[in-house]
Design a protein around this motif. Structure first.
Motif, PDB file in Angstrom:
ATOM      1  N   THR A 185     -35.922 -13.004   9.163  1.00 33.44           N
ATOM      2  CA  THR A 185     -36.808 -12.361   8.213  1.00 33.44           C
ATOM      3  C   THR A 185     -36.168 -12.162   6.667  1.00 33.44           C
ATOM      4  O   THR A 185     -37.043 -12.237   5.820  1.00 33.44           O
ATOM      5  N   THR A 238     -35.152 -14.823   4.817  1.00 31.64           N
ATOM      6  CA  THR A 238     -35.876 -15.859   4.500  1.00 31.64           C
ATOM      7  C   THR A 238     -37.685 -15.608   4.060  1.00 31.64           C
ATOM      8  O   THR A 238     -38.001 -15.695   3.102  1.00 31.64           O
ATOM      9  N   GLY A 239     -37.999 -14.650   5.695  1.00 30.15           N
ATOM     10  CA  GLY A 239     -39.409 -14.574   4.312  1.00 30.15           C
ATOM     11  C   GLY A 239     -39.451 -13.288   2.877  1.00 30.15           C
ATOM     12  O   GLY A 239     -40.114 -13.762   2.170  1.00 30.15           O
ATOM     13  N   ILE A 290     -38.846 -15.929   0.074  1.00 31.43           N
ATOM     14  CA  ILE A 290     -40.209 -16.478  -0.069  1.00 31.43           C
ATOM     15  C   ILE A 290     -41.637 -15.448  -0.923  1.00 31.43           C
ATOM     16  O   ILE A 290     -41.935 -15.581  -1.519  1.00 31.43           O
ATOM     17  N   GLU A 291     -42.049 -14.241  -0.584  1.00 28.97           N
ATOM     18  CA  GLU A 291     -42.518 -13.331  -0.787  1.00 28.97           C
ATOM     19  C   GLU A 291     -42.248 -12.824  -2.313  1.00 28.97           C
ATOM     20  O   GLU A 291     -42.853 -13.040  -3.649  1.00 28.97           O
ATOM     21  N   GLU A 350     -42.902 -15.885  -4.810  1.00 24.10           N
ATOM     22  CA  GLU A 350     -44.618 -16.148  -4.665  1.00 24.10           C
ATOM     23  C   GLU A 350     -45.155 -16.425  -5.855  1.00 24.10           C
ATOM     24  O   GLU A 350     -45.477 -17.218  -5.522  1.00 24.10           O
ATOM     25  N   LEU A 356     -44.103 -20.363  -6.189  1.00 24.32           N
ATOM     26  CA  LEU A 356     -44.431 -20.777  -5.392  1.00 24.32           C
ATOM     27  C   LEU A 356     -46.467 -21.643  -5.626  1.00 24.32           C
ATOM     28  O   LEU A 356     -46.968 -22.448  -5.173  1.00 24.32           O
ATOM     29  N   SER A 357     -47.072 -20.174  -6.000  1.00 24.49           N
ATOM     30  CA  SER A 357     -48.475 -20.216  -6.196  1.00 24.49           C
ATOM     31  C   SER A 357     -48.318 -20.961  -7.301  1.00 24.49           C
ATOM     32  O   SER A 357     -49.601 -21.888  -7.854  1.00 24.49           O
ATOM     33  N   THR A 416     -51.733 -18.159   0.953  1.00 19.01           N
ATOM     34  CA  THR A 416     -49.817 -18.217   0.319  1.00 19.01           C
ATOM     35  C   THR A 416     -48.713 -17.520   1.236  1.00 19.01           C
ATOM     36  O   THR A 416     -47.954 -17.983   0.812  1.00 19.01           O
ATOM     37  N   VAL A 471     -44.438 -17.442   3.854  1.00 17.00           N
ATOM     38  CA  VAL A 471     -43.720 -16.666   4.477  1.00 17.00           C
ATOM     39  C   VAL A 471     -42.658 -16.928   5.837  1.00 17.00           C
ATOM     40  O   VAL A 471     -40.998 -16.803   5.815  1.00 17.00           O
ATOM     41  N   PRO A 516     -39.998 -21.052   7.730  1.00 15.79           N
ATOM     42  CA  PRO A 516     -38.692 -21.074   8.058  1.00 15.79           C
ATOM     43  C   PRO A 516     -38.326 -19.842   9.243  1.00 15.79           C
ATOM     44  O   PRO A 516     -37.939 -20.639  10.143  1.00 15.79           O
ATOM     45  N   ARG A 558     -43.801  -7.022  14.801  1.00 12.99           N
ATOM     46  CA  ARG A 558     -42.849  -7.185  13.461  1.00 12.99           C
ATOM     47  C   ARG A 558     -44.324  -7.035  12.337  1.00 12.99           C
ATOM     48  O   ARG A 558     -44.512  -5.864  11.063  1.00 12.99           O
ATOM     49  N   GLU A 576     -44.410  -4.899   8.569  1.00 15.80           N
ATOM     50  CA  GLU A 576     -44.714  -5.802   7.690  1.00 15.80           C
ATOM     51  C   GLU A 576     -46.330  -5.384   6.990  1.00 15.80           C
ATOM     52  O   GLU A 576     -46.389  -6.169   5.450  1.00 15.80           O
TER      53      GLU A 576
END
Lengths: 443, 443
Positions: free
Chosen positions: A289, A291-292, A295-296, A299, A302-303, B306, B310, B313, B369, B374
């Motif tokens: 989680t 890593t998620g 990334i959030e 974001e 990345l965008s 996008t 997330v 990974p 989850r 989330e």
């Protein structure tokens, strides 16, 4: 195998009976392993009694359990009675308590007490590995008397190649090899020949430590004593080879995030395989989680430059592989006793230099590929290659240090292998990647 | 250790000399390992000659090489002369050819020829493991004559516990344990007692196979014969324990994408560690280009939602972990001889059922989850969880099958572990993920 099946099919039992007697017990055990219940029983009953006992000893515990369900209790009792003492204990340890009780019903009081004492030693301890079938000598014996004693009592001993010299209270005073006895003058006294400075272990010693002792001193057998130094049993090298393989299997399993089990994979129930795998998979999945959420958080980066996503799997994969290389090297070195906790600085320094070289090499290859072959912008190629370089340094240094830290915390170093490490590294790699990209690409 | 250093510092050499003689050779070798060159030489020279040879035999090859540089050639020659034959060969195999030549200079022609013959056996073969120091008997001997022969010749033998019966042309006719000799009637003939149906191996047999034979039949020693069935040497169990650990180390290393090496990690040069790691890291890094090109292909999907990035990974990580679990189980089972190639369907069926259960459990946890905690949309939660479910099934079935396929192709199953598998799975997982997302999210 094929031949045996043919004889069973053609009901050539007499021929089969003869054929079996020319074979080695371990080979017959292997064949039984592959037979149906019915043929298993048929072949086993064709074996002469003494031979059947040897074949039974060669079987693994699954096969032994299978057989014990197929034959009746009297046959089973007869079989168990004739087993070597340590094989007997091994077998009784594996079957249900109810069955143990029934088998031991007709046993003499004294033997039953002894067996129950052995069954109470903790699993994986010297107590549960040892046998009572050893040769004991007295120190006042001459070589000739010792040989006569061995000739009289040696038949049912697990080994006669190391003999144990005990006093009237069974205290261990010395050990002597049959080689030294045979090569010595017949009139010499055992006390002048025996080794007084011998290695012994106690009943509670862990099997992993015992294996270390065998490896270090090249022993064929080791004496086991109780707290008052009374000799209670011996452990022989053939059992230690099994221990070494068991311990290695445990490490392989832990390193792949599997709960250790003693069961053979191919004979395991589906449900027990699930139990072996699910806990760690769930823990690692939930840890991912992190890593998620990184990334959030990034974001927006990345965008703006979606191309950055393209290199995420390669960076995380390479980090995981590099970390797995160094952690495996260190975990294995710890297991073989080549590396101690105080080597941690030496390891970090070594890993730092190795990772510099590996990191630079891979970063160059990677830059060339992204910029020249795949025609991405030079800034993206730079951001990815610098991240890769830092990834390798982090992966190898953390991979090298974590097993040592685990050992310092009295955890098993093997759990710090690939899966746990990769989960940690994934987070670090992504933070590095996005931070560096932000700076270089000026987002 | 501390005590020894103190004695060296205080120059209490006499006390040190006495102390050393009360210790076991393997313990002294361990201490030498941790001393500076100067003290290493000082302590070694304090050892009585016979004892020094035993200590030398207990050293690992790095320490032996170190010592051979510190002492002069005459000392070295003297030392090598007294070594057991197999220890002698082991040592000579590890040092530069030039030095071997100088050491063997003063050797008798016959011995030099024999040594050179042994040095020519391929590494890891029976030939390079065996020793020539065994007891040979003739079948016409009585038990009494055999014992006399053993007493006369047994001193410098590696083992006297298994004796080998050969004819006039050195053809191996039978083997007999010292136990059977000692326990038998003194007037019986060896030919009536010996085992004629014995296990033997040839000089070219691979050490891994030899270890299997020892494990299966619980042997203490095995005879090695040439193509004409002439006895040329024996291999003893203490050397086989080392082989087992070597083979396990090789598997651990291969499974972590390391080129196998025999050098201890902690004593390896930085450059040789780089060589051990770089090739596979580079191959795997370049293979990861596939994942990049998949992401490029699906860039439109990612740029529309996008949020999908997330969970990338987590999905790849869980796939890698699940695959690593099943491949490790199968690789280890193959190494222990529990699983054969013909078990492939059984394995696939088992893995299919396990992965269904594991996949459903993890998918449910994951859905909960993402959706409840989330607060992502139900469609995203669905897409990720379905992908996770399929990922687990793919990972466990491919992880279970690949090692068997490797074995069928006569490759080492161990190379199909985590790193290679993860690289394959990453690609499959991403394709699955994007395809399913496209359908469910209707992009």
């Amino acid at each position: 195998m094929h031949q045996i099946l043919e004889m069973i099919e053609n009901k050539e039992y007499k021929k089969l009976h003869q054929k079996l007697q020319t074979m080695k017990p371990a080979d017959i055990a292997e064949i039984l392993h592959n037979l149906s219940d019915k043929n298993f029983l048929l072949v086993f009953r064709l074996l002469p009694k003494d031979f059947a006992i040897e074949v039974f000893s060669s079987m693994d515990s699954n096969e032994q359990a299978k057989l014990s369900k197929l034959i009746n209790i009297d046959e089973l009792r007869e079989l168990v009675k004739e087993l070597n003492f340590d094989d007997k204990i091994d077998f009784l340890e594996e079957i249900p308590a109810q069955l143990v009780k029934r088998i031991l019903q007709n046993c003499q009081e004294q033997e039953r007490t002894l067996i129950n004492q052995f069954l109470n030693y903790p699993e994986y301890s010297a107590g549960s590995l040892m046998t009572i079938e050893f040769v004991d000598l007295k120190k006042e014996m001459t070589v000739k008397e010792a040989i006569d004693h061995i000739r009289k009592t040696g038949f049912k001993k697990e080994t006669i190649y190391t003999c144990y010299v005990i006093d009237a209270f069974r205290k261990l005073e010395g050990i002597i090899s049959l080689k030294d006895i045979i090569l010595a003058d017949k009139n010499k006294k055992i006390k002048d020949l025996m080794e007084k400075d011998f290695i012994s272990i106690t009943t509670t010693e862990d099997q992993e430590e015992i294996a270390e002792i065998f490896k270090k001193y090249d022993l064929l057998a080791v004496p086991v004593v109780d707290l008052e130094n009374r000799l209670v049993g011996i452990i022989t090298v053939d059992d230690i080879i099994d221990v070494i393989e068991e311990e290695n299997t445990e490490d392989f399993h832990k390193m792949a995030a599997l709960q250790p089990t003693e069961k053979e994979y191919i004979n395991s129930e589906v449900f027990s395989l699930v139990k072996q795998r699910l806990p760690w998979l769930a823990i690692l999945m939930i840890s991912a989680t992190f890593t998620g959420s990184i990334i959030e958080k990034f974001e927006s980066v990345l965008s703006k430059v979606t191309a950055l996503t393209v290199f995420m799997p390669m960076l995380m994969g390479t980090g995981g592989n590099a970390g797995s290389q160094s952690s495996t090297l260190v975990i294995r070195s710890i297991a073989l006793g080549e590396v101690e906790c105080e080597d941690i600085l030496k390891i970090l320094w070594k890993e730092f230099r190795v990772s510099l070289l590996v990191g630079v090499s891979l970063a160059i290859v990677n830059f060339a590929r992204i910029f020249f072959i795949e025609n991405y912008s030079i800034l993206i190629a730079l951001a990815v290659s610098i991240t890769l370089f830092i990834t390798i340094i982090l992966a190898e240094m953390i991979g090298g240090a974590l097993p040592i830290l685990a050992k310092l915390l009295r955890l098993d170093p093997a759990i710090m292998a690939s899966p746990v490490l990769t989960t940690i590294l994934d987070t670090l790699v992504l933070v590095t990647y996005f931070s560096i990209s932000k700076i270089i690409l000026n987002i």
